[in-house]
Design an enzyme around this catalytic site. Structure first.
Site, short mmCIF file in Angstrom:
data_model
loop_
_atom_site.label_atom_id
_atom_site.label_comp_id
_atom_site.label_asym_id
_atom_site.label_seq_id
_atom_site.Cartn_x
_atom_site.Cartn_y
_atom_site.Cartn_z
N GLU A 42 11.49 2.04 6.97
CA GLU A 42 12.86 2.51 7.19
C GLU A 42 13.86 1.36 7.25
O GLU A 42 15.01 1.51 6.81
CB GLU A 42 12.94 3.33 8.48
CG GLU A 42 12.59 2.57 9.74
CD GLU A 42 12.81 3.40 10.99
OE1 GLU A 42 13.60 4.35 10.94
OE2 GLU A 42 12.19 3.08 12.03
N LYS A 44 13.73 -1.55 5.57
CA LYS A 44 14.01 -1.99 4.20
C LYS A 44 14.88 -0.97 3.48
O LYS A 44 15.77 -1.34 2.70
CB LYS A 44 12.70 -2.22 3.45
CG LYS A 44 11.93 -3.45 3.91
CD LYS A 44 10.63 -3.58 3.16
CE LYS A 44 9.79 -4.73 3.71
NZ LYS A 44 8.45 -4.77 3.07
N SER A 127 1.43 -3.05 -13.23
CA SER A 127 0.18 -3.74 -12.95
C SER A 127 0.44 -5.22 -12.71
O SER A 127 1.57 -5.63 -12.44
CB SER A 127 -0.80 -3.51 -14.11
OG SER A 127 -2.06 -4.08 -13.82
N LYS A 130 -3.48 -10.22 -12.38
CA LYS A 130 -4.72 -10.33 -11.61
C LYS A 130 -5.69 -9.19 -11.87
O LYS A 130 -6.85 -9.23 -11.45
CB LYS A 130 -4.39 -10.45 -10.12
CG LYS A 130 -3.63 -11.74 -9.80
CD LYS A 130 -3.13 -11.80 -8.39
CE LYS A 130 -2.37 -13.10 -8.14
NZ LYS A 130 -1.13 -13.18 -8.97
N TYR A 138 -7.76 -7.74 -4.53
CA TYR A 138 -6.48 -7.21 -5.00
C TYR A 138 -6.54 -6.92 -6.49
O TYR A 138 -6.17 -5.83 -6.94
CB TYR A 138 -5.36 -8.20 -4.69
CG TYR A 138 -4.06 -7.90 -5.40
CD1 TYR A 138 -3.43 -6.67 -5.25
CD2 TYR A 138 -3.47 -8.84 -6.24
CE1 TYR A 138 -2.24 -6.38 -5.92
CE2 TYR A 138 -2.28 -8.56 -6.90
CZ TYR A 138 -1.67 -7.33 -6.73
OH TYR A 138 -0.51 -7.04 -7.39
N ARG A 254 -6.23 -21.90 -4.32
CA ARG A 254 -6.53 -21.04 -3.19
C ARG A 254 -7.64 -20.07 -3.56
O ARG A 254 -7.85 -19.79 -4.75
CB ARG A 254 -5.28 -20.29 -2.74
CG ARG A 254 -4.18 -21.18 -2.22
CD ARG A 254 -2.88 -20.39 -2.04
NE ARG A 254 -2.36 -19.95 -3.33
CZ ARG A 254 -1.23 -19.27 -3.47
NH1 ARG A 254 -0.51 -18.94 -2.42
NH2 ARG A 254 -0.82 -18.92 -4.67
#
Length: 327
Positions: A42, A44, A127, A130, A138, A254
């Protein structure tokens, strides 16, 4: 005139970077009847409402794509859907895998079924690079979502709804961009951290991403996975464009991060056609009457699309000009 002109459009995840750019484009260029922003936060939604001055063409639906009933209500009399809602943080996904499955996979299936039930004409799902040869949770959830949306055309074969997917990489200027961090470090005279000095990435701006989605609604029959043909850049060139002369240091990749961005894997490349400004991956099995575009060009055997084997590259000066345009 776009097929979206004068229509009722729903955007899931509409308070994100893409959603805000899409809303602005729609209000300025598509003369929509309604643009429905469907999102779960809410605060945002309130912040985005301020950006658009409570434009009467906008509708604000609090809801989660995990909630199929709420999606059914929001999609009443909707013509077109842009599906941008997703959980996206790679490291967070590794610690909270089921939450990502619930949103990115089950939530996507909810969008598919609600769209069919509501008689939506076309759905374009966003999409990510990744999803190509995924090496993290993810990416795996987004690859699954891609396949669900393509398969959604089988479910909808006797209905008017059609589904397609657009896949692109990191968007310059989007939330979570490295650009503000690099600028802040440079202002403090500090060295800039680069995950690997050999890294390359595709470069697309928010306006380009929005236009690509708009054009996909125009071209799609349903079942295509579209990938834009865009230039690559070296991450070290991006750093020098942001902070000329800054020192750089290598901090290593990472977990779940690739050295080069891939948008079409070698296996997917067997189904790729070059169509104007994009590649279109054809569906493996199409029971809904899909016909390949007549103007599509076959790609070479063994084709795959990765940021290090691209035939177009941005120079440091070109990147700097894009940054100066405040995208």
């Amino acid at each position: 005139m776009s097929v979206l002109t004068g229509s009722d459009i729903l955007v899931t995840g509409g308070t994100g970077s893409f959603g805000k750019a899409f809303i602005r484009y729609a209000l300025d260029n598509l003369d929509p009847n309604r643009v429905i922003i469907f999102s779960r936060d809410e605060l945002k939604q309130w912040e985005v409402r301020q950006l658009f001055g409570d434009d009467p063409r906008l509708r604000w639906f609090l809801g989660d794509i995990r909630d199929r009933d709420r999606l059914h209500r929001a999609m009443h009399n909707v013509d077109y859907v842009v599906h941008a809602a997703a959980l996206k943080q790679v490291d967070t996904a590794e610690y909270n895998p089921w939450e990502f499955v619930r949103t990115n996979v089950i939530g996507s299936q909810n969008v598919i079924e609600a769209s069919i039930d509501a008689g939506v004409k076309k759905v374009v799902a966003l999409s990510t690079d990744k999803a190509s040869s995924p090496i993290n949770l993810y990416g795996a959830t987004k690859l699954t979502a891609d396949k669900l949306f393509i398969t959604g055309n089988h479910y909808a074969a006797a209905y008017p709804t059609r589904f397609s997917v657009v896949r692109y990489g990191n968007v310059m200027g989007s939330r979570g961009s490295i650009i503000p961090k690099f600028r802040a470090l440079h202002a403090e005279g500090k060295s800039l951290p680069i995950t690997d000095l050999r890294c390359t990435r595709f470069l697309i701006t928010l306006p380009e991403a929005v236009q690509f989605v708009i054009d996909s609604f125009e071209q799609m029959q349903g079942g295509e996975l579209y990938v834009p043909r865009i230039p690559s850049m070296k991450v070290t060139d991006l750093a020098q464009a942001i902070a000329p002369g800054a020192a750089l240091h290598d901090i290593g990749l990472r977990p779940g991060e690739k050295l080069h961005e891939e948008m079409i894997s070698p296996e997917e490349g067997r189904r790729a056609l070059r169509v104007g400004d994009r590649y279109a991956l054809q569906p493996d099995l199409a029971t809904w009457g899909y016909v390949a575009p007549e103007h599509g060009e076959s790609v070479v055997d063994g084709f795959h699309y990765r940021s290090d084997n691209n035939d177009e590259w941005y120079s440091i000066d070109q990147i700097r000009k894009i940054l100066e345009s405040d995208v």
